[in-house]
Design a protein around this motif. Structure first.
Motif, PDB file in Angstrom:
ATOM      1  N   GLU A  12       0.841  -1.195   0.000  1.00 41.08           N
ATOM      2  CA  GLU A  12       0.000   0.000   0.000  1.00 41.08           C
ATOM      3  C   GLU A  12       0.880   1.250   0.000  1.00 41.08           C
ATOM      4  OE1 GLU A  12      -3.799   1.005  -0.457  1.00 41.08           O
ATOM      5  OE2 GLU A  12      -3.463  -0.955   0.456  1.00 41.08           O
ATOM      6  N   GLU A  13       0.587   2.198  -0.903  1.00 38.84           N
ATOM      7  CA  GLU A  13       1.420   3.403  -1.025  1.00 38.84           C
ATOM      8  C   GLU A  13       1.466   4.201   0.273  1.00 38.84           C
ATOM      9  OE1 GLU A  13       0.745   5.899  -4.433  1.00 38.84           O
ATOM     10  OE2 GLU A  13       0.232   4.149  -5.651  1.00 38.84           O
ATOM     11  N   LYS A  32      -0.286   2.004  12.598  1.00 39.55           N
ATOM     12  CA  LYS A  32      -1.569   1.309  12.554  1.00 39.55           C
ATOM     13  C   LYS A  32      -1.942   1.060  11.103  1.00 39.55           C
ATOM     14  CE  LYS A  32      -4.852   2.069  16.178  1.00 39.55           C
ATOM     15  NZ  LYS A  32      -5.939   2.858  16.728  1.00 39.55           N
ATOM     16  N   THR A  33      -2.301  -0.175  10.776  1.00 40.48           N
ATOM     17  CA  THR A  33      -2.667  -0.480   9.391  1.00 40.48           C
ATOM     18  C   THR A  33      -3.802  -1.496   9.318  1.00 40.48           C
ATOM     19  OG1 THR A  33      -1.854  -1.184   7.238  1.00 40.48           O
ATOM     20  CG2 THR A  33      -0.900  -2.271   9.127  1.00 40.48           C
ATOM     21  N   ILE A  51      -1.502  -4.406  13.307  1.00 36.65           N
ATOM     22  CA  ILE A  51      -2.264  -4.941  12.177  1.00 36.65           C
ATOM     23  C   ILE A  51      -3.667  -5.322  12.650  1.00 36.65           C
ATOM     24  CG2 ILE A  51      -2.318  -6.687  10.373  1.00 36.65           C
ATOM     25  CD1 ILE A  51       0.739  -6.953  10.895  1.00 36.65           C
ATOM     26  N   TYR A  52      -4.670  -4.830  11.960  1.00 39.91           N
ATOM     27  CA  TYR A  52      -6.061  -5.084  12.323  1.00 39.91           C
ATOM     28  C   TYR A  52      -6.481  -6.468  11.847  1.00 39.91           C
ATOM     29  CZ  TYR A  52     -10.924  -3.918  13.319  1.00 39.91           C
ATOM     30  OH  TYR A  52     -12.197  -3.886  13.841  1.00 39.91           O
ATOM     31  N   ASN A  53      -7.054  -7.275  12.760  1.00 42.43           N
ATOM     32  CA  ASN A  53      -7.471  -8.623  12.381  1.00 42.43           C
ATOM     33  C   ASN A  53      -8.988  -8.746  12.258  1.00 42.43           C
ATOM     34  OD1 ASN A  53      -8.380  -8.723  15.015  1.00 42.43           O
ATOM     35  ND2 ASN A  53      -7.400 -10.652  15.500  1.00 42.43           N
ATOM     36  N   GLY A  54      -9.681  -7.624  12.269  1.00 40.64           N
ATOM     37  CA  GLY A  54     -11.137  -7.640  12.164  1.00 40.64           C
ATOM     38  C   GLY A  54     -11.812  -7.358  13.486  1.00 40.64           C
ATOM     39  N   LEU A  71       1.451  -9.106   5.552  1.00 35.20           N
ATOM     40  CA  LEU A  71       1.227  -8.655   6.929  1.00 35.20           C
ATOM     41  C   LEU A  71       0.124  -9.467   7.603  1.00 35.20           C
ATOM     42  CD1 LEU A  71       1.435  -4.772   6.588  1.00 35.20           C
ATOM     43  CD2 LEU A  71       2.993  -6.243   7.845  1.00 35.20           C
ATOM     44  N   GLY A  72      -0.884  -9.845   6.863  1.00 33.34           N
ATOM     45  CA  GLY A  72      -2.011 -10.583   7.417  1.00 33.34           C
ATOM     46  C   GLY A  72      -1.670 -11.969   7.927  1.00 33.34           C
TER      47      GLY A  72
END
Length: 110
Positions: A12-13, A32-33, A51-54, A71-72
């Motif tokens: 992601e840019e 934060k992403t 990293i956001y996991n939902g 990252l996921g």
């Protein structure tokens, strides 16, 4: 199907901009992403991410071994509770079959 080699890895840019900006700062707080699909590139080594996991943000510090992965991969979305051992399953089945027999015995006694 894999991504074409001539395109290079997808990142992601906005994420690249944040990492570049962070390298110039002395106070390094995590980035934060929500971009779980971004590939980890060598520029990310040593940088901390959230990293956001939902549901919540998982803290992660990038090491050299993680380069090339997404990252996921390091922020699981499901929690594994574990398998129940076979002896616990057998005990539950015995307990379930014994309960109806006990109630029928009470009816016979009346």
């Amino acid at each position: 199907m894999a991504r074409a080699v001539w395109k290079g890895p997808f990142v992601e840019e906005s994420l690249i901009k944040k990492v570049e900006k962070l390298k110039n700062e002395t106070n390094k707080k995590p980035i934060k992403t929500w971009s779980r699909k971004s590939t980890i590139i060598p520029d990310f080594v040593g940088v901390s991410f959230l990293i956001y996991n939902g549901k919540k943000f998982i803290p992660l510090t990038i090491s050299e071994d993680m380069v090339g992965h997404k990252l996921g991969e390091f922020a699981p979305t499901r929690t594994f509770v574990g398998h129940t051992p076979a002896d616990k399953k057998a005990a539950k089945e015995e307990g379930a079959s014994a309960a109806p027999a006990a109630t029928s015995a009470k009816k016979d006694a009346k």
